[in-house]
Design a protein around this motif. Structure first.
Motif, short mmCIF file in Angstrom:
data_model
loop_
_atom_site.label_atom_id
_atom_site.label_comp_id
_atom_site.label_asym_id
_atom_site.label_seq_id
_atom_site.Cartn_x
_atom_site.Cartn_y
_atom_site.Cartn_z
N ARG A 53 30.26 31.83 44.98
CA ARG A 53 30.13 33.27 45.09
C ARG A 53 29.70 33.93 43.78
N ASN A 56 25.54 33.91 43.34
CA ASN A 56 24.71 35.03 43.82
C ASN A 56 25.42 36.37 43.68
N LEU A 58 28.25 37.56 44.70
CA LEU A 58 29.16 38.19 45.65
C LEU A 58 30.47 38.46 44.92
N ARG A 81 19.27 41.62 44.34
CA ARG A 81 18.84 41.37 45.72
C ARG A 81 17.65 40.42 45.76
N ARG A 84 19.14 37.02 45.32
CA ARG A 84 19.86 36.59 46.53
C ARG A 84 18.89 36.14 47.62
N ALA A 85 17.74 36.83 47.72
CA ALA A 85 16.77 36.48 48.75
C ALA A 85 16.24 35.06 48.55
N PHE A 89 22.74 30.94 51.53
CA PHE A 89 24.20 30.81 51.49
C PHE A 89 24.68 30.50 52.89
N PHE A 91 28.13 29.83 55.11
CA PHE A 91 29.56 30.11 54.97
C PHE A 91 30.41 29.21 55.86
N GLY A 109 16.14 38.13 58.26
CA GLY A 109 15.89 38.00 56.83
C GLY A 109 14.42 38.20 56.48
N VAL A 113 14.14 41.81 54.84
CA VAL A 113 14.17 41.64 53.38
C VAL A 113 12.77 41.36 52.83
N MET A 162 14.39 31.96 54.88
CA MET A 162 14.04 32.73 53.67
C MET A 162 13.28 31.87 52.67
N SER B 125 23.91 38.29 51.02
CA SER B 125 23.34 37.03 50.55
C SER B 125 21.88 36.87 50.94
N LEU B 126 21.47 37.54 52.02
CA LEU B 126 20.04 37.50 52.39
C LEU B 126 19.22 38.39 51.46
#
Lengths: 253, 225
Positions: A53, A56, A58, A81, A84-85, A89, A91, A109, A113, A162, B125-126
């Motif tokens: 975490r 990126n 979080l 951002r 992160r793209a 990730f 989970f 995505g 994004v 992505m 996260s995206l």
């Protein structure tokens, strides 16, 4: 200094994080090369999830460096951002968007994004879903209508769509029963073969043996021991590593 | 007495009541959405203002709010625009919007908070922005979750827009009372009016039920048939 080099897509240096009085990460350093699969094992509370975490952001680490593709991720000027793209990730609890079908979960995505058109996003999403072997009749189903294994494979496809430089996996099979875990692990092994860069927190020793280039054993917020999978898993040097592996082996008997 | 005349008067009143209900609801939704976002996702002054507004509205009677807007506000405006005259229907509509906004904001806040943090983390996260997350992840689910509360709010507005009669707004209850005092058919007229409210409340409930079924997504909402 640990062995890190220019070819590393991800470099972690001396990462530290406290939650209140509790030190969760106590100076962690390592690198991940392009195409490499690195596996992190260790007891609960060793800081494994927190580490992912922090990468990126979080979670904001207290100290240390995270260098992703030459970019200092923790710098204030960075648009997190954009980073992160480029970092997938996956989970433990899948975290799919419940109001979207499997296909839409993977499309969102690239579409939102990356700003791709609906057609382009759909092409990428279908390709990603095929890469995780999702059954075609499940494409239009909602997460609640899918098995846990299917949900996690959709989540992996969502990350793949992505076209990330690295994918972080946070105990991706811990919420699944063994059969469903198997189908997810098979997909991950295929990705490892295809040289998708992965950093995987898991308790699946079999996966570590099969797919990992290196295994890191986390203990008390540090890398306690690290090495080639066979070396570390069959001939651990330190007591804590031995005790942990014994416990895992007992559980699987 | 001519029932055609009575029903004509009541129809005029019904039209105003439906306008107050629908526009009050929509205006309340727009403002309520902003309040809910401010209360759930912002901090500092905008959150404090949203909380203060919501509690002020919820903590005072709607009738009092209508009086303040219908009688108090025009006095204030006349200090600067001496010839200002407040249209009572506009005043009532404004009051209903401002009132409904506070309640709708709270319904939305509840629905926003019911979306698990895991989905938000996945969206972050995206690489989504906060606004993209609200628009593409939170709102579509919250919208479905809060439909039953919305049905309540609409039915509530349908009935409590009748408070506007105290500002002399020609809505259903006002027209009923005026027509009754002209015709002395109090019992008949009020029974008809009760029937009209009941029919439209039922209509709203059934219509919203259809919408619920239509946009139901398994795992987001549960439907018991």
């Amino acid at each position: 200094m640990p062995p890190t080099s220019e070819s590393d897509v991800l470099i972690i240096r001396n990462l530290k994080k406290k939650f209140g009085e509790k030190t969760v990460l106590n100076g962690v350093s390592f690198g991940v090369k392009r195409g490499e699969t690195k596996v992190i094992i260790g007891p609960s509370g060793a800081g494994k999830s927190t580490l992912l975490r922090c990468i990126n952001r979080l979670v904001e680490p207290d100290e240390g460096e995270v260098i992703f593709d030459g970019i200092n991720v923790l710098s204030k000027d960075v648009d997190i951002r954009k980073i992160r793209a480029r970092i997938g990730f996956v989970f433990q609890h899948f975290n799919l968007f419940k109001h979207l079908t499997a296909l839409e979960n993977v499309k969102i995505g690239p579409k939102v994004v990356k700003g791709l058109s609906d057609d382009e996003a759909e092409k990428i999403a279908v390709k990603a879903l095929k890469a995780v072997h999702l059954e075609e009749d499940a494409f239009e189903k909602y997460p609640a209508e899918l098995s846990g294994g299917q949900q996690q494979r959709v989540a992996i496809a969502r990350a793949l769509a992505m076209e990330p430089d690295i994918i972080l996996f946070d105990e991706p099979t811990s919420a699944l029963d063994p059969q469903l875990a198997g189908e997810v692990l098979d997909v991950m092994k295929e990705l490892a073969k295809k040289k998708v860069t992965m950093l995987v927190v898991t308790h699946e020793i079999g996966f570590a043996l099969n797919a990992a280039d290196e295994v890191l054993f986390f203990y008390n917020g540090r890398i306690w021991e690290r090495g080639e999978p066979r070396e570390l898993l069959y001939n651990p040097k330190r007591e804590e590593t031995k005790a942990f592996l014994r416990r895992i082996a007992d559980l699987s008997l | 007495m001519d029932y055609g005349f009575i029903l004509g008067q009541l129809a005029k009143g019904l039209e105003v009541t439906l306008e107050l209900t629908l526009l009050g609801f929509l205006g309340g939704f727009a403002l309520g959405f902003l309040l809910a976002i401010a209360r759930t996702y912002s901090g500092g002054i905008s959150k404090a203002l949203a909380v203060a507004y919501i509690e002020l509205i919820r903590g005072t009677p709607m009738l009092l709010q209508l009086y303040i807007i219908g009688f108090g506000l025009p006095l204030l405006i006349r200090k600067y625009l001496p010839n200002f005259v407040m249209n009572p229907t506009i005043a009532a509509l404004l009051g209903i919007m401002l009132n409904s906004a506070a309640y709708q904001a709270e319904y939305m806040r509840g629905a926003f908070n019911s979306i698990e943090s895991g989905q938000i983390e996945a969206a972050l996260s995206l690489g989504m922005t906060r606004w993209e997350i609200i628009r593409h992840v939170v709102f579509p689910q919250a919208f479905r979750i809060m439909l039953p509360s919305w049905t309540n709010e609409m039915v509530y507005l349908l009935k409590y827009s009748s408070l506007a009669m105290l500002l002399a707004v020609p809505e259903l209850m006002y027209m009923a009372s005026v027509t009754a005092s002209e015709t002395f058919l109090y019992a008949q007229i009020y029974l008809i009016v009760a029937g009209i409210y009941l029919v439209f409340a039922t209509l709203i409930i059934q219509l919203m039920r259809l919408v619920e079924l239509k946009i139901h997504i398994p795992g987001v909402t549960t439907i018991k048939r």
